[in-house]
Write an enzyme that holds these catalytic residues in place. Sequence first.
Site, PDB file in Angstrom:
ATOM      1  N   LYS A   1       0.805  -1.212   0.000  1.00 36.05           N
ATOM      2  CA  LYS A   1       0.000   0.000   0.000  1.00 36.05           C
ATOM      3  C   LYS A   1       0.842   1.268   0.000  1.00 36.05           C
ATOM      4  CE  LYS A   1      -2.113   2.247   2.980  1.00 36.05           C
ATOM      5  NZ  LYS A   1      -1.205   3.397   2.859  1.00 36.05           N
TER       6      LYS A   1
ATOM      7  N   SER B   1     -12.501   6.065   2.442  1.00 35.08           N
ATOM      8  CA  SER B   1     -11.769   7.305   2.670  1.00 35.08           C
ATOM      9  C   SER B   1     -10.821   7.077   3.842  1.00 35.08           C
ATOM     10  CB  SER B   1     -12.741   8.448   2.972  1.00 35.08           C
ATOM     11  OG  SER B   1     -12.046   9.641   3.258  1.00 35.08           O
TER      12      SER B   1
ATOM     13  N   CYS C   1      -4.863  10.563  -6.276  1.00 36.25           N
ATOM     14  CA  CYS C   1      -5.516  11.073  -5.070  1.00 36.25           C
ATOM     15  C   CYS C   1      -5.355  12.580  -5.001  1.00 36.25           C
ATOM     16  CB  CYS C   1      -4.935  10.417  -3.825  1.00 36.25           C
ATOM     17  SG  CYS C   1      -5.523   8.723  -3.595  1.00 36.25           S
TER      18      CYS C   1
ATOM     19  N   ILE D   1      -8.171   1.997 -13.095  1.00 39.26           N
ATOM     20  CA  ILE D   1      -8.378   3.276 -12.415  1.00 39.26           C
ATOM     21  C   ILE D   1      -8.273   3.072 -10.912  1.00 39.26           C
ATOM     22  CG2 ILE D   1      -9.811   4.187 -14.255  1.00 39.26           C
ATOM     23  CD1 ILE D   1     -12.308   3.464 -12.607  1.00 39.26           C
ATOM     24  N   ASN D   2      -8.257   4.177 -10.179  1.00 44.23           N
ATOM     25  CA  ASN D   2      -8.255   4.081  -8.727  1.00 44.23           C
ATOM     26  C   ASN D   2      -9.686   3.849  -8.249  1.00 44.23           C
ATOM     27  OD1 ASN D   2      -8.063   4.465  -5.955  1.00 44.23           O
ATOM     28  ND2 ASN D   2      -6.541   6.077  -6.123  1.00 44.23           N
TER      29      ASN D   2
END
EC number: 1.3.-.-
Length: 370
Positions: free
Chosen positions: A82, A136, A203, A269-270
Site C-alpha cells: 500500500k 476514505s 488522489c 483506475i483508482n
Amino acid sequence: MEWPINKPIYDINKSWEDNLENGPFIEGYKKVDRNDNKDPSKYIDFLGQKLASPIGVPAGPLLNSQWVKFALEAGFDLPTYKTIRSHEHFGHPVPNVMYLDLESEDKQFTKSDSGSTLHATQTIPTTMDQLAITNSFGMPSMGKEYLYKDIALAHSYLGSGQSMIVSITGTASSAHDFLQDFVDTVRIACDAGAKMVEVNYSCPNVVTGEGQIYHNPDAVYEISSTLVKELSSKNIPLIIKVGVMDDLEKMERLFQQAERAGVAAIAGINTLSMKVTDKITGEPSLGASRLTSGVCGAPIRSAALDWVSTASSIIKKQNSKLKLLGCGGIVKPEHFDDFLNSGADIAMSATGLMWDPYIAMKWHNNNKNN
C-alpha cells in the site's frame, strides 16, 4: 467458496491501525491448492519480472507484509504494498469504509458519474454483484524505520513467478517541497528493496492547482522524470497510477508525457470520486470534512474497462511501449479476463480480494488457458 462465507478480511468496523496490526481477518478461510503451477519457462515477463500469471492486487488493501503474504498465498502473483509516505502519517478516523445503496444490483457507473451523489447504507450486500463501497482513509503511512523492515519482509515472502510493487506518494506544502518529498519517499522504497515502484497520481493534491495530479500532464512529466532519474540507475521501473478522464486529448497528452518521462507502465483506475451522504439528513456519511470519497466495487467496472480500452487504443495509436495495469470492479474471477481481453497486461482486484479471498484461486483453477 461461495459468498458469503465470512466477513471481509478487512474489518470495516475497526481502524486502519487495528487492521494493520491484527489483520487480515481470515477466520474460517481454508487454503486452496493451486492447479496451474507453470513451468518457469512459460512465465510471462512484466517490466523485467517473471510472473506465473497476470493477476495482482492494486495499492490499497495490502497494509503490510502480513497482508502481502496472504495475497501471495491466495494466488495473486503481483501484489502492491500500500501507498507509503516519507514519514508517519495518520489517516482519517473510522468510518473509513461504508456500503452504498444502489438503484439496482446490476448498476454500472460511467466516468461521467464522477462527482454525483450516492447514499450510504447499513445493509450488507448478499452477492458480489451488489458489492459497492466507498472508502476514505487519507493515505495513512507507517514511519520510515517500520517500512524499511516490513517492505523487505514482504519481499521475503515472494515465491517463484511472483513479484511486488511498492506504491508511493508525496506530501508537502509547496511545489518544491512536494517534488523533493516524492524523491525522499522513492528512496525509502528503493532502500527497502523495491523491484517496481508505482507513484499514486490519482488522489487529491492541492499543490499543483489540480484536483488530482494526473489531470496535469506537465506535472506528471516533471515528477515522473525526476523519479525515473532516481530509479533508472537501480534498474527499477516506474508505474504511474491514474484515474478516469473525460478529455481524450488530455489523456493522450498524459500518456505522451509519461512515456517521455521514462515511465514504464500506467495503472488505472483508482476509484470514482463521488459525494456520499445520509439518505435522510443529507449530511456527509463519512463526516463533515469528507463530503467526497472514492467509490469501489462492482459498479465501477464499466468505467474501469472503458479506461483500459481507451488506454490500450492510445498506446497503439502512439506506438508506445507503455504497459497497462487494469483495476476497478473486479469482484468475480471472470472479470480478470474482461480486463486482460480489453488490453490490460495485468488485471488487479482490491475490493474483490477483501470480500472474496478465493477470487484469484477461482481464476487459476478454472481458467482453461492455464
